[in-house]
Design an enzyme around this catalytic site. Structure first.
Site, short mmCIF file in Angstrom:
data_model
loop_
_atom_site.label_atom_id
_atom_site.label_comp_id
_atom_site.label_asym_id
_atom_site.label_seq_id
_atom_site.Cartn_x
_atom_site.Cartn_y
_atom_site.Cartn_z
CG ASN A 122 -27.61 25.43 -10.94
OD1 ASN A 122 -28.24 25.90 -12.05
ND2 ASN A 122 -26.09 25.40 -11.15
CB CYS B 152 -26.73 24.16 -20.04
SG CYS B 152 -26.07 24.53 -21.68
NE ARG C 197 -24.76 31.46 -15.68
CZ ARG C 197 -24.55 30.23 -15.89
NH1 ARG C 197 -25.09 29.49 -16.99
NH2 ARG C 197 -23.79 29.41 -15.32
#
Ligand code: HMG
Ligand code: MG
Length: 305
Positions: free
Chosen positions: A247, A238, A12
């Site tokens: 991340n 994002c 994701r």
């Protein structure tokens, strides 16, 4: 307390802002390698507007395929509103994550709602998901710093986390969206949060923009946090938060856990397979700080065999 739980968010968070289109099969192949490495929890996709995030347009196929192949996998999906929940439930999802940001502007940029509306919609979505028997996560994004409004007041993060807890979120995910924080700030926020929320419901989601991801995870670990998000190969970010890098890499976090004598149930060489699969999908070299070392270990093992 000798175990840490990692949710790998690469399918994701890792893929949502990639310029190259990744096929549904490619995404399922990534999830398969994560499962083979021993990952027990992934964030598989997001049920958001395909106009906003075209890469996630196949969310229904991804979640249905992942659950069919790996029925025991904890497979969360991000939903920004009730429409996302409805789509996720229809596709068979059993766990959702709502995304609330701690500032007015970040909510507007990300989900086109102000802070008040975003908080209420997150609460409604959590209640509705629980009524459907689903597990729930609630992100509190820009928990340390916002790319539009600067430093985020800790009091606001605490208030929003308490509201998400009261709205029955099983897990509250405190997110450093743009990777701007450091260990002292992490320690302080975790201590404040732990005074009003059960520690075991808190998870940390660090982006590694300034190379502080592992140090921040260590600060959280030392203050009792045992739940973390991470992304294999360190991919992610994002699309609506300028300056957001990937991340913290799952392989770096697993290595940190090993060094601290904590179990993850995850095999580093298996993660390297997942990194290499992601490299094929994205056609560029990837990996956290530890992956060059992991590749050398793999080559040594191959030549010794
Ligand atoms: P909007 O335009 O305000 O929505 O977008 P709307 O309610 O006005 O509806 C407009 C159209 O979108 C309608 O379709 C709706 O049906 C449709 P139309 O009538 O025009 O054909 N729509 C949807 N379609 C699919 N799924 C949905 C959905 N909802 C409405 N769920 C919206 C609002 C939230 C949909 C939009 O802004 C959006 O999708 N944003 C995407 C946000 C996103 O994915 N951000 C990245 C993830 S967050 C992140 O990465 C941070 C995190 O990792 C933590 C951290 O690091 O901080 C989690
Ligand atoms: Mg993120």
């Amino acid at each position: 307390m000798d175990r840490i739980h990692i949710t790998d968010v690469s399918p994701r968070d890792g893929l949502q802002n990639q310029p190259l289109h990744v096929s549904t099969d490619g995404k399922l192949g990534l999830i398969q390698r994560l499962v083979q490495a021993g990952v027990q929890s992934v964030e598989a996709t997001s049920f958001v507007s395909p106009k906003a995030v075209p890469q996630m347009a196949d969310a229904s196929e991804v979640v249905a395929g992942a659950l069919q192949r790996f029925p025991a996998l904890r497979c969360s999906v991000l939903v920004p509103n009730l429409k996302g929940l409805e789509r996720a439930h229809a596709a068979g999802a059993r766990e959702i994550a709502v995304v609330l940001s701690a500032t007015e502007t970040m909510n507007l940029k990300n989900i086109n709602m102000g802070l008040t509306q975003a908080t209420e919609v997150s609460e409604q979505t959590l209640h509705a998901a629980r009524a459907l028997g689903m597990k729930t996560r609630a992100y509190v994004a820009v928990a340390f710093e916002c790319p539009f409004e600067g430093l985020t007041p800790a009091a606001r993060v605490i208030e929003l986390s308490e509201r998400m807890h009261a709205a029955q979120a099983d897990e509250i995910v405190i997110a450093d969206t743009i990777g701007a924080t450091g260990p002292a700030q992490v320690r302080e926020l975790v201590r404040l949060l732990a005074s009003s929320l059960p520690l075991e419901t808190l998870a940390m989601h660090f982006h590694d923009t300034r190379g502080m991801g592992v140090a921040n995870a260590w600060a959280a670990l030392e203050n009792g946090i045992r739940r973390f998000d991470a992304s294999v190969g360190g991919i992610g970010g994002c699309p609506f938060a300028p300056g957001a890098a990937g991340n913290v890499a799952t392989e770096d976090l697993v290595l940190l856990a090993q060094g601290a004598g904590l179990h993850t149930g995850i095999d580093l060489m298996g993660l390297l397979d997942a990194v290499e699969h992601a490299e094929t999908l994205l056609q560029r070299s990837l990996g956290g700080r530890s992956s060059a070392w992991l590749r050398r270990q793999k080559a040594k093992m191959a030549s010794a065999a």
